[in-house]
Design a protein around this motif. Sequence first.
Motif: not given
Length: 310
Positions: A115-129
Amino acid sequence: MSFRPMRSGDHLLLIDGSGLLWRGYHANAKVTRSSDGHPVGAIAGFCGRLWSLLEDRAIAGTTHAAVIFDAGRRNWRHDLSPAYKANRPPAPDEITCQFQAVRDACGALPIPVVEMAGYEADDLIATYTRRAVGAGAAVTIATADKDMMQLVSDADGVCMFDQAKRATIRDEGVFERFGVPPAQVLDVLAICGDAVDNVPGVPGIGAKGAPALVREFGGVEEILSLAAGGSKHKHVLRVAEHADLARLSHRLAALDATVPVTVSLAHFGRVEPDLATFGAFLRHWDLDSVAARICGDASPDEPRRRGEAA
């Protein structure tokens, strides 16, 4: 958890932890720990669903996995629009008091959490994808969130898995849901908006009109170019009339696939679950029936992992 560099032919499972948590809570909202009355419904629902997901044959063969959470209510989209998700009430105390325990459950299993402050889980998922595809790996995103359909790509080996329906969603499934291929989902979302998230969209063009418009004329910027060129189509003119809203909605609905994540894909290598530790965690919360179903008779004194003889 293990360090296993990702390479071509690998398969990454990204789990929408926040979605899993809320579904677990709503299914078990009244469940409490017998010893002190502490709410445990979200913990029970999350753990049961997470385990079922990791064991589901429909997505077997993943080499890497991680659970992705929202870090908080506020993120970069609120700087663009303070009204973003403002209509959502604060999470009740009955679930917030279980947030840390759910993350602890992942550690007990174990499976990495990000998890990362300032970002939604959706953004992290998009980045890792994006990173996994760049490494030549396939990706399965375990979520029921329609916004994630932007990431689906048969060509890149990216699909969604809806656990509740046990349905794998590929390009064809996205078209059935939105009426456009995955690459155009964002433009449809921008035009029709999303009342749940306070994404305004273009007034007067709804969920039926937006896909038809995008199929015929392309994305928001293409539509605005047509209007500037003299198009008289009523919906083209309406998008032009509300160009600022259309562009704002496009930015709000877009996923940020460039998050500066600090945990690399190599840390997501899957390992056999530690049933003794996971069972001890569940029993700590008086979830004995869940522990028995998942872990059997595994205990800290007699560790037993999946695949080993009882």
